[in-house]
Scaffold this motif. Structure first.
Motif, PDB file in Angstrom:
ATOM      1  N   CYS A 187       0.897  -1.294  -0.039  1.00  0.00           N
ATOM      2  CA  CYS A 187       0.017  -0.047   0.163  1.00  0.00           C
ATOM      3  C   CYS A 187       0.772   1.285  -0.012  1.00  0.00           C
ATOM      4  O   CYS A 187       1.675   1.324   1.038  1.00  0.00           O
ATOM      5  CB  CYS A 187      -0.840   0.002   1.189  1.00  0.00           C
ATOM      6  N   CYS A 190       0.218   3.459   3.489  1.00  0.00           N
ATOM      7  CA  CYS A 190       0.737   3.074   4.623  1.00  0.00           C
ATOM      8  C   CYS A 190       1.883   2.106   4.947  1.00  0.00           C
ATOM      9  O   CYS A 190       2.287   1.608   5.796  1.00  0.00           O
ATOM     10  CB  CYS A 190      -0.529   2.602   5.566  1.00  0.00           C
ATOM     11  N   GLY A 192       1.414  -1.139   4.174  1.00  0.00           N
ATOM     12  CA  GLY A 192       0.984  -2.448   4.303  1.00  0.00           C
ATOM     13  C   GLY A 192       0.765  -3.330   3.341  1.00  0.00           C
ATOM     14  O   GLY A 192       1.048  -2.966   2.067  1.00  0.00           O
ATOM     15  N   CYS A 220      -5.487  -3.411   1.376  1.00  0.00           N
ATOM     16  CA  CYS A 220      -4.469  -3.246   2.232  1.00  0.00           C
ATOM     17  C   CYS A 220      -4.889  -3.895   3.506  1.00  0.00           C
ATOM     18  O   CYS A 220      -5.666  -3.629   4.141  1.00  0.00           O
ATOM     19  CB  CYS A 220      -4.034  -1.703   2.596  1.00  0.00           C
ATOM     20  N   CYS A 223      -4.630  -0.720   6.687  1.00  0.00           N
ATOM     21  CA  CYS A 223      -5.513   0.476   6.566  1.00  0.00           C
ATOM     22  C   CYS A 223      -6.859   0.050   5.682  1.00  0.00           C
ATOM     23  O   CYS A 223      -7.698   0.861   5.904  1.00  0.00           O
ATOM     24  CB  CYS A 223      -4.790   1.550   5.842  1.00  0.00           C
TER      25      CYS A 223
HETATM   26 ZN   LIG Z   1      -2.528   0.793   3.795  1.00  0.00          ZN
END
Ligand SMILES: [Zn+2]
Length: 247
Positions: A187, A190, A192, A220, A223
């Motif tokens: 992602c 973030c 992730g 993700c 998030c």
């Molecule tokens: Zn994310």
């Protein structure tokens, strides 16, 4: 006083602090000084120097300068024809994980889009940054010369360009990342990991047009952001897209 002459090669000259003009720098040292301190005193972090010659002999960063010595400092070259044992930098990373400084936000996003685990520094003191870098075994990417000069920074790089796409290409070249790119597996917001999700499971979260035009989705794990083919591919800089297409 110890007199020494330094010569910087290639783009190391772009990193010199104001007051020093390359490629030849004359210094007078008040006492015993390591070549690391000498070079960094001119503005060039040790992470950027791949080969040092003292009177034409390769030395490492701990070498103590002798009277009238002539020092040559070379940047990292992908195709430098010298034995690996003489080189001061490693061409690849043990873990392709990065810690990216606060003013390189777009570079951090590009690295995440390319699938690299990339943490982003936010208003942290130098000690915290160094501690995160060591704890998470990340390579430090920063344009802060002083930050990269910390002795414990084993893997670091100072992007030369102001352009984030070019910075991404520089980092790929420096750490030989082209074959390790896994586009859209992480992602960009973030860091992730992205996981495939079935359209049915997220259908209530999709806009009508997205629902109509796309079938493959990922989400993700951190998030919850949903991505579909095209959503961040479309926004990608064409120069970065070109790199991704090589994989
Ligand atoms: Zn994310």
């Amino acid at each position: 006083m110890i007199r020494v002459t330094l010569r910087f090669y290639g783009d190391l000259n772009d990193l010199l602090f104001g007051g020093f003009t390359g490629p030849m720098v004359q210094r007078k040292l008040p006492g015993p000084t390591s070549v690391k301190d000498l070079i960094e005193g001119c503005g060039v972090p040790h992470t950027e120097v791949d080969l040092i010659l003292a009177d034409d002999r390769p030395v490492d960063f701990s070498h103590l300068i002798r009277e009238d010595q002539s020092i040559s400092a070379y940047p990292f070259f992908n195709h430098l024809d010298i034995p690996a044992s003489k080189r001061l930098q490693k061409p690849t990373l043990p873990h392709n994980r990065f810690l990216v400084d606060t003013n390189l936000g777009k570079l951090a996003r590009y690295l995440r889009m390319a699938g690299f685990d990339t943490a982003y520094i936010r208003e942290q003191a130098d000690e915290e940054i160094i501690s995160q870098m060591l704890g998470e075994q990340r390579a430090l990417l920063s344009r802060d010369h002083k930050l990269l000069m910390h002795k414990v920074v084993e893997y670091g790089y100072l992007p030369r360009s102001d352009d984030p796409a070019e910075q991404f290409r520089e980092v790929c070249r420096r750490f030989d990342l082209l074959d390790k790119i896994h586009p859209f597996s992480r992602c960009p917001n973030c860091n992730g990991v992205l996981q495939s999700v079935s359209k049915e499971d997220i259908t209530d979260q999709l806009e009508p047009l997205t629902k109509q035009h796309f079938e493959d989705f990922s989400q993700c794990v951190d998030c919850g952001q949903i991505y579909w083919a095209g959503s961040h591919r479309r926004r990608l800089d064409p120069r970065i897209k070109e790199l991704f297409n090589r994989t």
